[in-house]
Design a protein around this motif. Structure first.
Motif, mmCIF file in Angstrom:
data_model
loop_
_atom_site.group_PDB
_atom_site.id
_atom_site.type_symbol
_atom_site.label_atom_id
_atom_site.label_comp_id
_atom_site.label_asym_id
_atom_site.label_seq_id
_atom_site.Cartn_x
_atom_site.Cartn_y
_atom_site.Cartn_z
ATOM 1 N N LEU A 1 0.823 -1.208 0.000
ATOM 2 C CA LEU A 1 0.000 0.000 0.000
ATOM 3 C C LEU A 1 0.857 1.259 0.000
ATOM 4 C CD1 LEU A 1 -3.027 -0.592 2.399
ATOM 5 C CD2 LEU A 1 -3.086 0.448 0.124
ATOM 6 N N VAL A 2 1.846 1.288 0.893
ATOM 7 C CA VAL A 2 2.700 2.479 0.982
ATOM 8 C C VAL A 2 3.431 2.689 -0.337
ATOM 9 C CG1 VAL A 2 4.607 3.570 2.194
ATOM 10 C CG2 VAL A 2 2.965 2.210 3.474
ATOM 11 N N ALA A 3 3.941 1.606 -0.883
ATOM 12 C CA ALA A 3 4.672 1.716 -2.148
ATOM 13 C C ALA A 3 3.752 2.299 -3.220
ATOM 14 C CB ALA A 3 5.177 0.339 -2.570
ATOM 15 N N ASP A 4 2.531 1.841 -3.239
ATOM 16 C CA ASP A 4 1.551 2.315 -4.208
ATOM 17 C C ASP A 4 1.350 3.818 -4.074
ATOM 18 O OD1 ASP A 4 -0.453 2.346 -6.073
ATOM 19 O OD2 ASP A 4 -2.011 2.028 -4.537
ATOM 20 N N PHE A 5 1.187 4.278 -2.826
ATOM 21 C CA PHE A 5 0.942 5.707 -2.612
ATOM 22 C C PHE A 5 2.154 6.562 -2.943
ATOM 23 C CE2 PHE A 5 -3.119 6.975 -0.864
ATOM 24 C CZ PHE A 5 -3.766 5.758 -0.820
ATOM 25 N N LEU A 6 3.333 6.052 -2.567
ATOM 26 C CA LEU A 6 4.559 6.791 -2.879
ATOM 27 C C LEU A 6 4.635 7.007 -4.379
ATOM 28 C CD1 LEU A 6 7.132 4.964 -0.559
ATOM 29 C CD2 LEU A 6 6.413 7.370 -0.410
ATOM 30 N N ASP A 7 4.291 5.945 -5.090
ATOM 31 C CA ASP A 7 4.335 5.966 -6.539
ATOM 32 C C ASP A 7 3.318 6.955 -7.083
ATOM 33 O OD1 ASP A 7 5.429 5.060 -8.839
ATOM 34 O OD2 ASP A 7 3.794 3.604 -9.179
ATOM 35 N N ARG A 8 2.103 6.841 -6.593
ATOM 36 C CA ARG A 8 1.028 7.667 -7.093
ATOM 37 C C ARG A 8 1.299 9.159 -6.869
ATOM 38 N NH1 ARG A 8 -5.047 6.747 -5.328
ATOM 39 N NH2 ARG A 8 -4.307 4.673 -4.764
ATOM 40 N N PHE A 9 1.951 9.467 -5.731
ATOM 41 C CA PHE A 9 2.228 10.875 -5.425
ATOM 42 C C PHE A 9 3.608 11.319 -5.895
ATOM 43 C CE2 PHE A 9 -1.167 12.435 -2.590
ATOM 44 C CZ PHE A 9 -1.934 11.275 -2.541
ATOM 45 N N ASN A 10 4.261 10.387 -6.578
ATOM 46 C CA ASN A 10 5.537 10.750 -7.190
ATOM 47 C C ASN A 10 6.616 11.149 -6.177
ATOM 48 O OD1 ASN A 10 6.907 10.770 -9.512
ATOM 49 N ND2 ASN A 10 5.681 12.372 -10.503
#
Ligand SMILES: Nc1ncnc2c1ncn2[C@@H]1O[C@H](COP(=O)(O)OP(=O)(O)OP(=O)(O)O)[C@@H](O)[C@H]1O
Ligand SMILES: [Mg+2]
Lengths: 800, 231
Positions: free
Chosen positions: B121-130
């Motif tokens: 989940l965290v990885a996903d968000f980091l990615d999404r928010f660049n």
């Protein structure tokens, strides 16, 4: 990663991020813990004296109280009769023991050893005292004349690995008596009040005297279970009184007996005829209080830093709470954090103690090894204490946070100034403690110096002292020996006496009166000295004359005596001259003791912490202690030359010597040790205060860095900023000096009351202590504030 | 679902009582996307804090999930913070001692999400928010906008039922702001109730209902006609 591992990781990261502050915190705590650990170990050891003995609860020692009009004389030296009489007549007494400490020269094959820890004792010795037997048949021990039991180390010293049981050694004095070795016991532990290397049967001493004034034997009793020591003491007094009456003895003063618990001996007994210089529970109490002070200082430092770190963290705690952190997770974090800091400090404290232990041991003359410090029980106990404290702090803190509305936590940031007051308060308390200890240290040094130098009007430096054999046959050799010494270059003068300064004088006489007056005096000490004795030691003559060279009070001598000032006063003299020509008599047998020819002042038989007792000096042509004054010569060379002469005149005798000043100053051992403890603790207190100051300064610099930057941008000079930063802290230190001064003055006044000869409580001691504290503080603050003040303002402003 | 009636909030100083909110009545239903607007100091943040159970009203009644707020016990509040409420603060309020990754992860830990899932989940968000490159940095090492992104990620990663967003786009470039608003809209469509505060008229329009607060009172409360027309 489990939650608590994650927490630990973050805690350590935070520790590193605030290296300086946390380092200060941990180091301060470690010093405090080390102090309390060290002191508690020391006290535990001192209180463990004789606790290893099986009968410790029922063994008592007999104390003889003599009630003079001038005061009470207490001695544990008793006559041979007292124990036997009590044992025969009082049912509560199961058995008794007499013993007597002595120094002996022991000849093993062809070698002579000096043994200072020899005891002559009744055969009940090893029944009363459960020293473990290594070899030999215990029921036989000490039941015959001229038999002995020795310790393992002595056995090794004499015979190597051979079995010593059945071997024969010789006591050089008197007349090379053969002694048969019956057994070996384990070495006496260092926490024993009765430390021996050899016990010889008391029967070996010819003709135990029955005179009731010869009080030089220690007597112990084993009481039956359930007996009341107080009651038994009274019975002993009663039995003794009956005996005196039946024998027709008359007493000039009241006496009674008292029983002293074995386990009280080490800390609460300072009577005449002790086996060794005992400890002092008052000093222990003082040390304990000081250690608690240090711990408090460290604790204040800790809580100060803890508070300021918490303040920084409050916001994040609030955010955590908003994100759903439970009370338990807060508690866990707090407990872990406190525990980690506590354990690191504890580890550091143990590390410091073990590393420094060898130094401490020799510096403070400790009787125990580092095993005592690293005792698993102690480690476990300290761990549990720290864990307990951590849980308390953690629970308390998390409950605090549970109660607060999260918004308040987040918004509290603005109120920085509120913390300043308690911080200064902490500094003041810590520096007060430090200043107090510094004053104590200085005063103790001053007092010891005063006793050893300023007040000691007697000249004892550069004096080599020898002990010649007691045998009368050597009397003629002594004169020739002294003559030959004068030929050694560098030797200025010689003298002699029966008892050397620094040694306890055992020759006591009561019931002395001026002939023609019926007023009896109290206890007087007597000693025999060479006619030139007073000139030799530079003792001042107050009235009359000194002895002529050929005067003696023995073997039909003319009987002249010199009194010291105290004796003259005890005889109620209003001026010293009126005593001259008077004759003193011993009331017991109406014997004339001699005509008073002079009064002197300034001779000290013993240390200056005690009053100088009234003393009568008799002239003598011989003495066991020979004093040699020398100048401009290496002591080593002197000793070897004197030894050559000694061996010529006293063949086959052990050459025993010491330098008088060292010997005399040994009496101050307890004071010196106490003083050393104070030096140590002062250093610890200063270290903690400095750490704390450093912490406070660092924290306040971080808070004020922006202010400093803005002031500099607006043109403030570095010196002005330094002044601004240092001012507040210096005020605190000055306040500390003002607080500590009266307390230290009071305490030192009390302490000095223990000494017969006391130095002054000079004002400069307080000023000096204050200056030390100020100087240390100024250095600490300036170092930090210099760094803050010289920082590039842009950098400072960016800090936020 | 959320109901405020006659809510007052005031601070007592030595001589006088200052009202921040005075008689606020407001009802928010499940699935609403409410925009609050008003001049600085009007009490918008204060209102959000009360709604989010961070602060207590001085007077009036407040129902959270139909439960009287003053009766909610401390333990229950912690539960609500874990599962129901996500917060984006005007002042970001990141945890200074934690890095970007850990900050975003925080709500998941308290929510009891398992390690692997959490990581993903965290990885996903980091990615999404660049902000993948910034994941090991600490808040003090980030720009204002970056901090805001982290704060947003932290607030929505646990998919709360109610998102309280106090000027979520204040520090962002308009394009980034747009991206965030679209994200919020999407979350709203998926069922998340959102209350946002903004000064930006354009972003206000993402809400389906706009209220204006002034002098502690609700001055206007209107369904967003424009948006409805668009739909
Ligand atoms: N603890 C407090 N004590 C006194 N007054 C306060 C306190 N907290 C907030 N206020 C006041 O309440 C008023 C409303 O503050 P609030 O933060 O809710 O405004 P806001 O509408 O969010 O403004 P902005 O648009 O600038 O964020 C302000 O005037 C503020 O000064
Ligand atoms: Mg606001």
């Amino acid at each position: 990663m489990p939650m608590f591992l994650k927490s630990i990781k973050i805690i350590f990261r935070e520790l590193f991020n605030n290296k300086v502050i946390n380092g200060i915190n941990i180091f301060g705590l470690a010093i405090g813990i080390a102090a309390i650990l060290f002191i508690s170990q020391y006290i535990r050891f001192e209180n463990s004296y004789d606790s290893f003995l099986k009968n410790k609860e029922s063994i008592y020692r007999l104390v003889l109280n003599r009630h003079y009009t001038t005061g009470l004389d207490q001695s544990v030296g008793n006559n041979y009769m007292a124990g036997q009489l009590a044992n025969d007549n009082i049912p509560e007494i199961e058995s008794f023991l007499r013993c007597k400490k002595s120094t002996q020269f022991i000849k093993v094959e062809d070698e002579i050893f000096k043994e200072e820890r020899v005891f002559y004792a009744d055969s009940s010795f090893f029944d009363l005292f459960s020293y473990p037997v290594v070899s030999g048949f215990k029921p036989e021990f000490l039941r015959a004349p001229n038999v002995a039991v020795i310790t393992e180390s002595l056995a090794r010293k004499y015979f190597g690995n051979e079995n010593p049981v059945g071997k024969t050694i010789h006591c050089v004095n008197p007349g090379s008596t053969p002694i048969y070795i019956q057994g070996v016991v384990k070495d006496v532990p260092s926490n024993s009040h009765l430390k021996f290397d050899m016990v010889i049967s008391l029967e070996s001493q010819i003709g135990p005297s029955y005179c009731y004034t010869c009080n030089n034997t220690n007597t112990y009793f084993l009481l039956r279970e359930g007996s009341d020591a107080e009651e038994v003491s009274e019975k002993i007094t009663g039995v003794a009184m009956d005996f005196f009456e039946s024998e027709g003895y008359k007493l000039d003063f009241k006496i009674d007996f008292q029983l002293q618990k074995l386990t009280d001996i080490h800390l609460r007994s300072h009577y005449r005829f002790e086996h060794e210089a005992n400890g002092n529970y008052k000093y222990q109490l003082a040390l304990l209080i000081v250690a608690l002070f240090i711990l408090m200082s460290a604790w204040l430092n800790y809580s100060n830093i803890f508070k300021s770190l918490i303040k920084k963290k409050i916001k994040s705690l609030g955010i955590r709470k908003i994100n759903g952190a439970s009370w338990r997770s807060f508690a866990l974090d707090f407990i872990l954090e406190t525990l980690i800091i506590g354990l690191i400090s504890l580890g550091l404290a143990f590390l410091l103690l073990t590393l420094l232990f060898p130094e401490l041991k020799s510096y403070l003359n400790l009787g125990y090894s580092s095993d005592t410090i690293l005792d698993p029980q102690v480690i476990l106990f300290s761990f549990l204490v720290i864990a307990g404290i951590s849980i308390c702090i953690g629970t308390f803190m998390s409950l605090q946070f549970l109660k607060t509305i999260p918004l308040q936590l987040i918004q509290r940031k603005g109120s920085v100034t509120r913390g300043k007051r308690p911080r200064n308060f902490v500094l003041i308390v810590q520096f007060s403690i430090a200043v107090f200890l510094i004053v104590c240290t200085f005063m103790a040094i001053k007092q010891i110096h005063f006793m050893q130098e300023s007040a000691l009007t007697m000249n004892i430096d550069q004096v080599l002292t020898l002990k010649r054999p007691v045998d009368k046959n050597y009397n003629s050799n002594q004169r020739e020996f002294e003559q030959s010494l004068k030929n050694i270059p560098g030797v200025l003068e010689t003298s002699y006496s029966t008892v050397t300064p620094g040694e306890k004088n055992g020759w006591v006489k009561g019931g002395i009166a001026i002939k023609g007056s019926d007023q009896l005096s109290d206890q007087f000490f007597q000693s025999s000295v060479s006619p030139g004795f007073f000139n030799f030691f530079g003792v001042k003559l107050l009235a009359g004359r000194l002895f002529f060279p050929d005067e003696t009070n023995w073997e039909g001598g003319t009987k002249q005596i010199i009194l010291n000032k105290q004796a003259a006063l005890a005889l109620d003299a209003s001026n010293y001259d009126e005593l001259l020509g008077k004759i003193l008599v011993d009331n017991d047998d109406q014997n004339e003791m001699g005509e008073v020819i002079g009064v002197v002042d300034g001779y000290f038989q013993n240390s200056l912490d005690q009053e100088v007792p009234p003393t009568i000096f008799n002239p003598d042509q011989f003495g066991y202690f020979i004093f040699i004054k020398f100048k401009g010569k290496s002591p080593v060379e002197l000793v070897s030359q004197v030894k050559d002469q000694y061996n010529d005149f006293f063949k086959d005798n052990y050459f025993e010597y010491f330098f008088l000043e060292d010997y005399f100053n040994k009496q101050y051992q307890t004071h010196v040790q106490f003083n050393r403890c104070f030096i140590l603790f002062s250093l610890m207190a200063i270290a903690i205060s400095v750490l704390s100051l450093l912490g406070v300064v660092t924290m306040s610099m971080v808070e004020r860095i922006k202010e400093i930057g803005i002031r500099k941008v607006n043109g403030a000079k570095i010196s002005e900023i330094l002044l601004l930063l240092n001012k507040d802290f210096m005020k605190g230190v000055v306040a500390a000096v003002l607080i500590a001064t009266p307390i230290a003055w009071f305490a030192m006044n009390k302490w000095l009351a223990n000494f017969a000869f006391k130095t002054e409580l000079s004002w400069w001691v307080f000023v000096l202590a204050g200056l030390v504290a100020l100087w240390v503080a100024l250095l600490t603050v300036s170092w930090q504030s210099w760094q803050a003040a010289t920082k590039n303002p842009v950098e400072a402003l960016r800090y936020e | 679902m959320i109901k405020l009636s006659k809510i007052d909030k005031y601070y007592d100083s030595r001589f006088q009582r200052t009202f921040i909110l005075k008689g606020i009545n407001l009802e928010v239903n499940q699935g609403d996307f409410l925009t609050i607007m008003g001049p600085s100091g009007a009490g918008k943040s204060t209102l959000l804090n009360i709604i989010g159970l961070l602060d207590e009203p001085s007077a009036g009644e407040y129902y959270f999930w139909d439960e009287p707020a003053h009766q909610i016990r401390e333990k229950q509040k912690v539960q609500y913070h874990r599962t129901h409420i996500g917060f984006i603060f005007q002042a970001f309020h990141l945890i200074d001692e934690l890095n970007v990754y850990e900050n975003i992860e925080t709500p998941l830990i308290y929510r009891g999400v398992k390690g692997k899932e959490r990581k993903a989940l965290v990885a996903d968000f980091l990615d999404r928010f660049n902000i993948v490159a910034k994941k090991d940095l600490f808040p003090s090492q980030l720009s204002g906008g970056q901090q805001q992104l982290v704060a947003i990620a932290r607030a929505i990663i646990g998919s709360p039922k109610l998102l309280l967003a106090d000027e979520p786009t204040g520090n962002l470039h308009s394009e980034q702001g747009e991206m965030i608003m679209k994200l919020l809209k999407k979350l709203n469509d998926e069922g998340m109730t959102i209350i946002q505060v903004t000064h930006n008229e354009k972003f206000a329009q993402y809400g389906n209902r706009i209220i204006r607060i002034e002098d502690g009172l609700v001055r206007s409360d209107a369904m967003n006609i424009a948006l409805q027309a668009e739909v």
